[in-house]
Design a protein around this motif. Structure first.
Motif, PDB file in Angstrom:
ATOM      1  N   GLU A 136      75.690  96.106  -8.793  1.00 56.74           N
ATOM      2  CA  GLU A 136      77.085  96.449  -8.508  1.00 56.74           C
ATOM      3  C   GLU A 136      77.444  97.831  -9.034  1.00 56.74           C
ATOM      4  O   GLU A 136      78.175  98.582  -8.382  1.00 56.74           O
ATOM      5  N   THR A 137      76.933  98.189 -10.206  1.00 53.24           N
ATOM      6  CA  THR A 137      77.194  99.520 -10.772  1.00 53.24           C
ATOM      7  C   THR A 137      76.598 100.599  -9.877  1.00 53.24           C
ATOM      8  O   THR A 137      77.257 101.606  -9.578  1.00 53.24           O
ATOM      9  N   LEU A 138      75.363 100.393  -9.436  1.00 52.14           N
ATOM     10  CA  LEU A 138      74.719 101.380  -8.551  1.00 52.14           C
ATOM     11  C   LEU A 138      75.456 101.494  -7.219  1.00 52.14           C
ATOM     12  O   LEU A 138      75.625 102.604  -6.695  1.00 52.14           O
ATOM     13  N   ALA A 139      75.909 100.379  -6.688  1.00 52.26           N
ATOM     14  CA  ALA A 139      76.653 100.407  -5.422  1.00 52.26           C
ATOM     15  C   ALA A 139      77.967 101.165  -5.601  1.00 52.26           C
ATOM     16  O   ALA A 139      78.364 101.952  -4.733  1.00 52.26           O
ATOM     17  N   ALA A 140      78.637 100.950  -6.729  1.00 53.83           N
ATOM     18  CA  ALA A 140      79.891 101.661  -6.991  1.00 53.83           C
ATOM     19  C   ALA A 140      79.642 103.152  -7.151  1.00 53.83           C
ATOM     20  O   ALA A 140      80.419 103.983  -6.640  1.00 53.83           O
ATOM     21  N   LEU A 141      78.561 103.527  -7.825  1.00 53.13           N
ATOM     22  CA  LEU A 141      78.221 104.952  -7.982  1.00 53.13           C
ATOM     23  C   LEU A 141      77.906 105.590  -6.639  1.00 53.13           C
ATOM     24  O   LEU A 141      78.351 106.704  -6.355  1.00 53.13           O
ATOM     25  N   ARG A 145      79.927 108.637  -4.975  1.00 54.98           N
ATOM     26  CA  ARG A 145      79.249 109.885  -4.576  1.00 54.98           C
ATOM     27  C   ARG A 145      79.516 110.202  -3.113  1.00 54.98           C
ATOM     28  O   ARG A 145      79.718 111.351  -2.756  1.00 54.98           O
ATOM     29  N   ARG A 146      79.502 109.177  -2.269  1.00 55.61           N
ATOM     30  CA  ARG A 146      79.767 109.392  -0.846  1.00 55.61           C
ATOM     31  C   ARG A 146      81.179 109.921  -0.634  1.00 55.61           C
ATOM     32  O   ARG A 146      81.388 110.860   0.126  1.00 55.61           O
ATOM     33  N   ARG A 147      82.144 109.325  -1.332  1.00 58.23           N
ATOM     34  CA  ARG A 147      83.531 109.784  -1.204  1.00 58.23           C
ATOM     35  C   ARG A 147      83.680 111.218  -1.694  1.00 58.23           C
ATOM     36  O   ARG A 147      84.336 112.031  -1.056  1.00 58.23           O
ATOM     37  N   THR A 148      83.047 111.533  -2.809  1.00 57.06           N
ATOM     38  CA  THR A 148      83.122 112.885  -3.353  1.00 57.06           C
ATOM     39  C   THR A 148      82.493 113.871  -2.387  1.00 57.06           C
ATOM     40  O   THR A 148      83.035 114.950  -2.135  1.00 57.06           O
ATOM     41  N   SER A 149      81.359 113.499  -1.806  1.00 59.85           N
ATOM     42  CA  SER A 149      80.668 114.363  -0.843  1.00 59.85           C
ATOM     43  C   SER A 149      81.534 114.587   0.395  1.00 59.85           C
ATOM     44  O   SER A 149      81.612 115.695   0.920  1.00 59.85           O
TER      45      SER A 149
END
Length: 163
Positions: A136-141, A145-149
């Motif tokens: 879940e932590t990796l999915a949230a990261l 990252r996708r949103r930031t990109s």
């Protein structure tokens, strides 16, 4: 019913209907008057009549049929597994461990269990919780990252939308 042990059949037959509801009460109300001779026979008749609506008992074998779905997260699968396992009387922990590992689709999860040498059911459940937490932590990261990109490069998003 332990409180009523030693009580006469007549009393049991008169008191029991007050505990009935729904279909059982309907069935009872259609019995012919004086058709019940003793409480034991009455109980047998009741059991026979409603036998088909009885749920089969869960067993360790029924746990072996559980499989994690293609789009089902490990968290959802482990939750379902736990709910089913709680319904199995006297569940052998090694059978439960085997069933959980067999049903889990994630080879990464099974690999992490093997690497950490988790054998007891309690250790396996704790390991599953840790694995789920990391997942879940990796999915949230990744999502972050996708949103930031996308925020940094709105033109790329528009091109992806057109494609």
């Amino acid at each position: 019913m332990k409180l009523l042990r030693g009580t006469s059949d007549e009393f049991l037959c008169r008191a029991f209907p007050t505990t009935l509801t729904g279909a059982t009460r309907d069935w009872y109300s259609q019995l012919k008057p004086n058709s019940v001779d003793n409480f034991e026979d009455f109980g047998d008749d009741l059991a026979r009549h409603f036998m088909s609506s009885r749920r089969p008992r869960k067993t360790a074998v029924s746990l072996m049929t559980l499989r994690q779905g293609d789009n089902e997260s490990l968290k959802v699968f482990v939750g379902q597994f736990n709910r089913e396992a709680l319904q199995v009387p006297n569940l052998d922990p090694s059978a439960a461990t085997n069933a959980l590992l067999t049903g889990a689709q994630s080879s990464d999860f099974r690999r992490s269990v093997a690497l950490r040498n988790l054998h007891s059911l309690a250790d396996l459940m704790a390991g599953a919780e840790e694995y789920i937490s990391v997942e879940e932590t990796l999915a949230a990261l990744d999502s972050s990252r996708r949103r930031t990109s996308e925020e940094k490069n709105p033109m790329k998003q528009r091109r992806d939308d057109k494609a």
